[in-house]
Write a protein that holds these residues in place. Structure first.
Motif, PDB file in Angstrom:
ATOM      1  N   ASN A  51      45.543  54.704  27.002  1.00 30.28           N
ATOM      2  CA  ASN A  51      45.320  53.343  27.473  1.00 30.28           C
ATOM      3  C   ASN A  51      44.741  53.340  28.874  1.00 30.28           C
ATOM      4  O   ASN A  51      44.716  54.377  29.556  1.00 30.28           O
ATOM      5  N   CYS A  52      44.285  52.195  29.308  1.00 26.84           N
ATOM      6  CA  CYS A  52      43.865  52.023  30.698  1.00 26.84           C
ATOM      7  C   CYS A  52      44.028  50.551  31.061  1.00 26.84           C
ATOM      8  O   CYS A  52      44.281  49.709  30.196  1.00 26.84           O
ATOM      9  N   LEU A  53      43.895  50.271  32.338  1.00 27.53           N
ATOM     10  CA  LEU A  53      44.083  48.911  32.835  1.00 27.53           C
ATOM     11  C   LEU A  53      42.840  48.464  33.593  1.00 27.53           C
ATOM     12  O   LEU A  53      42.392  49.135  34.523  1.00 27.53           O
ATOM     13  N   ILE A  54      42.260  47.343  33.153  1.00 23.02           N
ATOM     14  CA  ILE A  54      41.175  46.698  33.891  1.00 23.02           C
ATOM     15  C   ILE A  54      41.818  45.623  34.743  1.00 23.02           C
ATOM     16  O   ILE A  54      42.463  44.705  34.220  1.00 23.02           O
ATOM     17  N   LEU A  55      41.638  45.736  36.042  1.00 16.42           N
ATOM     18  CA  LEU A  55      42.436  44.920  36.969  1.00 16.42           C
ATOM     19  C   LEU A  55      41.570  44.229  38.018  1.00 16.42           C
ATOM     20  O   LEU A  55      40.687  44.852  38.617  1.00 16.42           O
ATOM     21  N   ASP A  56      41.832  42.947  38.220  1.00 16.66           N
ATOM     22  CA  ASP A  56      41.174  42.196  39.282  1.00 16.66           C
ATOM     23  C   ASP A  56      41.982  42.379  40.564  1.00 16.66           C
ATOM     24  O   ASP A  56      43.207  42.503  40.520  1.00 16.66           O
ATOM     25  N   ILE A  81      40.995  50.637  36.312  1.00 13.03           N
ATOM     26  CA  ILE A  81      39.610  50.292  36.642  1.00 13.03           C
ATOM     27  C   ILE A  81      39.633  48.923  37.313  1.00 13.03           C
ATOM     28  O   ILE A  81      40.001  47.927  36.681  1.00 13.03           O
ATOM     29  N   PHE A  82      39.270  48.879  38.582  1.00 10.90           N
ATOM     30  CA  PHE A  82      39.196  47.588  39.271  1.00 10.90           C
ATOM     31  C   PHE A  82      37.844  46.940  39.000  1.00 10.90           C
ATOM     32  O   PHE A  82      36.803  47.598  39.053  1.00 10.90           O
ATOM     33  N   ILE A  83      37.883  45.655  38.691  1.00  9.80           N
ATOM     34  CA  ILE A  83      36.660  44.857  38.591  1.00  9.80           C
ATOM     35  C   ILE A  83      36.895  43.604  39.432  1.00  9.80           C
ATOM     36  O   ILE A  83      37.836  42.850  39.181  1.00  9.80           O
ATOM     37  N   THR A  84      36.067  43.389  40.435  1.00 12.00           N
ATOM     38  CA  THR A  84      36.301  42.255  41.323  1.00 12.00           C
ATOM     39  C   THR A  84      34.992  41.627  41.781  1.00 12.00           C
ATOM     40  O   THR A  84      33.960  42.290  41.850  1.00 12.00           O
ATOM     41  N   GLY A  85      35.058  40.358  42.081  1.00 15.11           N
ATOM     42  CA  GLY A  85      33.907  39.662  42.630  1.00 15.11           C
ATOM     43  C   GLY A  85      33.964  39.628  44.138  1.00 15.11           C
ATOM     44  O   GLY A  85      33.067  39.086  44.794  1.00 15.11           O
ATOM     45  N   TYR A  86      35.019  40.194  44.710  1.00 17.23           N
ATOM     46  CA  TYR A  86      35.224  40.112  46.167  1.00 17.23           C
ATOM     47  C   TYR A  86      35.465  41.502  46.760  1.00 17.23           C
ATOM     48  O   TYR A  86      36.306  41.692  47.630  1.00 17.23           O
ATOM     49  N   GLY A  87      34.735  42.482  46.263  1.00 20.93           N
ATOM     50  CA  GLY A  87      34.938  43.841  46.746  1.00 20.93           C
ATOM     51  C   GLY A  87      34.435  44.032  48.165  1.00 20.93           C
ATOM     52  O   GLY A  87      33.404  43.491  48.552  1.00 20.93           O
ATOM     53  N   ASP A  88      35.164  44.773  48.976  1.00 19.99           N
ATOM     54  CA  ASP A  88      34.707  45.171  50.303  1.00 19.99           C
ATOM     55  C   ASP A  88      35.059  46.637  50.491  1.00 19.99           C
ATOM     56  O   ASP A  88      35.869  47.190  49.740  1.00 19.99           O
ATOM     57  N   PRO A  90      36.863  48.412  52.802  1.00 16.27           N
ATOM     58  CA  PRO A  90      38.262  48.801  53.014  1.00 16.27           C
ATOM     59  C   PRO A  90      39.110  48.700  51.741  1.00 16.27           C
ATOM     60  O   PRO A  90      39.935  49.573  51.461  1.00 16.27           O
ATOM     61  N   THR A  91      38.890  47.629  50.957  1.00 22.75           N
ATOM     62  CA  THR A  91      39.650  47.456  49.719  1.00 22.75           C
ATOM     63  C   THR A  91      39.295  48.547  48.712  1.00 22.75           C
ATOM     64  O   THR A  91      40.170  49.113  48.053  1.00 22.75           O
ATOM     65  N   THR A  92      38.002  48.835  48.611  1.00 21.56           N
ATOM     66  CA  THR A  92      37.550  49.878  47.686  1.00 21.56           C
ATOM     67  C   THR A  92      38.145  51.230  48.059  1.00 21.56           C
ATOM     68  O   THR A  92      38.659  51.956  47.194  1.00 21.56           O
ATOM     69  N   VAL A  93      38.071  51.568  49.336  1.00 21.73           N
ATOM     70  CA  VAL A  93      38.607  52.850  49.808  1.00 21.73           C
ATOM     71  C   VAL A  93      40.106  52.933  49.537  1.00 21.73           C
ATOM     72  O   VAL A  93      40.614  53.960  49.066  1.00 21.73           O
ATOM     73  N   ARG A  94      40.815  51.852  49.827  1.00 25.82           N
ATOM     74  CA  ARG A  94      42.265  51.843  49.603  1.00 25.82           C
ATOM     75  C   ARG A  94      42.597  52.054  48.127  1.00 25.82           C
ATOM     76  O   ARG A  94      43.497  52.824  47.790  1.00 25.82           O
ATOM     77  N   ALA A  95      41.874  51.378  47.257  1.00 21.32           N
ATOM     78  CA  ALA A  95      42.114  51.497  45.818  1.00 21.32           C
ATOM     79  C   ALA A  95      41.817  52.898  45.315  1.00 21.32           C
ATOM     80  O   ALA A  95      42.582  53.477  44.542  1.00 21.32           O
ATOM     81  N   MET A  96      40.708  53.469  45.747  1.00 19.62           N
ATOM     82  CA  MET A  96      40.314  54.798  45.281  1.00 19.62           C
ATOM     83  C   MET A  96      41.254  55.870  45.818  1.00 19.62           C
ATOM     84  O   MET A  96      41.613  56.816  45.110  1.00 19.62           O
ATOM     85  N   LYS A  97      41.685  55.728  47.068  1.00 17.37           N
ATOM     86  CA  LYS A  97      42.631  56.694  47.638  1.00 17.37           C
ATOM     87  C   LYS A  97      43.965  56.656  46.900  1.00 17.37           C
ATOM     88  O   LYS A  97      44.675  57.657  46.829  1.00 17.37           O
ATOM     89  N   ALA A  98      44.296  55.475  46.381  1.00 21.51           N
ATOM     90  CA  ALA A  98      45.557  55.322  45.644  1.00 21.51           C
ATOM     91  C   ALA A  98      45.423  55.776  44.193  1.00 21.51           C
ATOM     92  O   ALA A  98      46.372  55.662  43.422  1.00 21.51           O
ATOM     93  N   GLY A  99      44.238  56.272  43.824  1.00 21.31           N
ATOM     94  CA  GLY A  99      44.088  56.870  42.500  1.00 21.31           C
ATOM     95  C   GLY A  99      43.339  56.066  41.466  1.00 21.31           C
ATOM     96  O   GLY A  99      43.355  56.411  40.283  1.00 21.31           O
ATOM     97  N   ALA A 100      42.672  54.980  41.873  1.00 21.00           N
ATOM     98  CA  ALA A 100      41.918  54.181  40.908  1.00 21.00           C
ATOM     99  C   ALA A 100      40.842  55.041  40.233  1.00 21.00           C
ATOM    100  O   ALA A 100      40.216  55.884  40.868  1.00 21.00           O
ATOM    101  N   ALA A 101      40.652  54.824  38.936  1.00 23.82           N
ATOM    102  CA  ALA A 101      39.637  55.573  38.200  1.00 23.82           C
ATOM    103  C   ALA A 101      38.237  55.088  38.564  1.00 23.82           C
ATOM    104  O   ALA A 101      37.284  55.875  38.582  1.00 23.82           O
ATOM    105  N   GLU A 102      38.115  53.785  38.849  1.00 19.98           N
ATOM    106  CA  GLU A 102      36.795  53.208  39.152  1.00 19.98           C
ATOM    107  C   GLU A 102      36.998  51.899  39.888  1.00 19.98           C
ATOM    108  O   GLU A 102      38.025  51.227  39.727  1.00 19.98           O
ATOM    109  N   PHE A 103      36.024  51.508  40.716  1.00 18.43           N
ATOM    110  CA  PHE A 103      36.056  50.223  41.409  1.00 18.43           C
ATOM    111  C   PHE A 103      34.684  49.590  41.237  1.00 18.43           C
ATOM    112  O   PHE A 103      33.706  50.034  41.829  1.00 18.43           O
ATOM    113  N   LEU A 104      34.617  48.565  40.391  1.00 13.68           N
ATOM    114  CA  LEU A 104      33.347  47.942  40.038  1.00 13.68           C
ATOM    115  C   LEU A 104      33.291  46.505  40.546  1.00 13.68           C
ATOM    116  O   LEU A 104      34.295  45.797  40.557  1.00 13.68           O
ATOM    117  N   THR A 105      32.093  46.074  40.938  1.00  8.51           N
ATOM    118  CA  THR A 105      31.907  44.714  41.438  1.00  8.51           C
ATOM    119  C   THR A 105      31.198  43.864  40.386  1.00  8.51           C
ATOM    120  O   THR A 105      30.224  44.294  39.770  1.00  8.51           O
TER     121      THR A 105
END
Length: 206
Positions: A51-56, A81-88, A90-105
């Motif tokens: 499984n995986c989680l697509i998360l705003d 997998i983060f998907i957001t319309g408000y990516g920046d 610092p948020t991207t770096v924080r998410a990826m450092k915490a182990g996110a598989a992907e950060f998509l805008t």
């Protein structure tokens, strides 16, 4: 749905996003489950299939980054997998450092998203297999008697049977008997395999 069908969880407070993602994922043969909030998702029991989680990032209650912390700690088999319309940045770096598989805008192309989902599901599958193997080792380990445990610890440290006997105050013949039962219970075919098992079981053996 087969009990082995991968599940893609979607947490987004925008119903149009949830519906479009659900339709896309269902076309791939995976099962989609949608949630409007983090709290609603957390009420869903843990699953044992890939499984995986697509998360705003922005959610009405617990935000995406805070939910990530909880999921990472409690559901190691669930890549995010983060998907957001408000990516920046610092948020991207924080998410990826915490182990996110992907950060998509947003907007995200179907191909990019499906590729990310495919990789996340495979990562989840590998984690589930590793966890099952580790649990089997722990179950075998739990069957050892105290003396078998002591013999295993000393054997793994590199001591010969005679030295193990000296350390424990028992005969070499008795050591061999305990060692044989221990190897059988651990399903180890060689000392090298036993050492490898010990490495996988750490820190429980420490």
């Amino acid at each position: 749905m087969s009990h082995t069908t991968p599940i893609v969880f979607i947490v987004d407070d925008d119903i149009s996003v949830r519906e479009s993602l659900e339709a896309l994922i269902n076309l791939t043969g995976s099962q989609a489950e949608t949630f409007a909030s983090a709290e609603e998702f957390l009420a869903r029991p843990r699953v044992s299939v890939p499984n995986c989680l697509i998360l705003d990032v922005s959610l009405p209650d617990l935000n995406g980054l805070d939910l990530q912390k909880q999921v990472t700690a409690e559901r190691a088999e669930m890549p995010i997998i983060f998907i957001t319309g408000y990516g920046d940045v610092p948020t991207t770096v924080r998410a990826m450092k915490a182990g996110a598989a992907e950060f998509l805008t947003k907007p995200v192309s179907d191909d990019v998203l499906l590729d990310a989902i495919g990789k996340a599901i495979e990562r989840s599958r590998e984690t589930i297999v590793r966890e099952a193997e580790l649990q089997a080792l722990r179950d075998d380990q739990a069957t050892l008697s105290r003396r078998e445990w002591e013999v295993m610890t000393l054997v793994i440290s590199g001591l010969m049977n005679k030295q193990v006997g000296f350390e424990l105050g028992i005969s070499e013949i008795t050591v061999k008997a305990h060692r044989g039962r221990m190897m059988q219970k651990m399903k180890a075919r060689s000392l090298a395999e036993l050492v490898s098992m010990n490495a996988k079981l750490r820190p429980p053996l420490q």
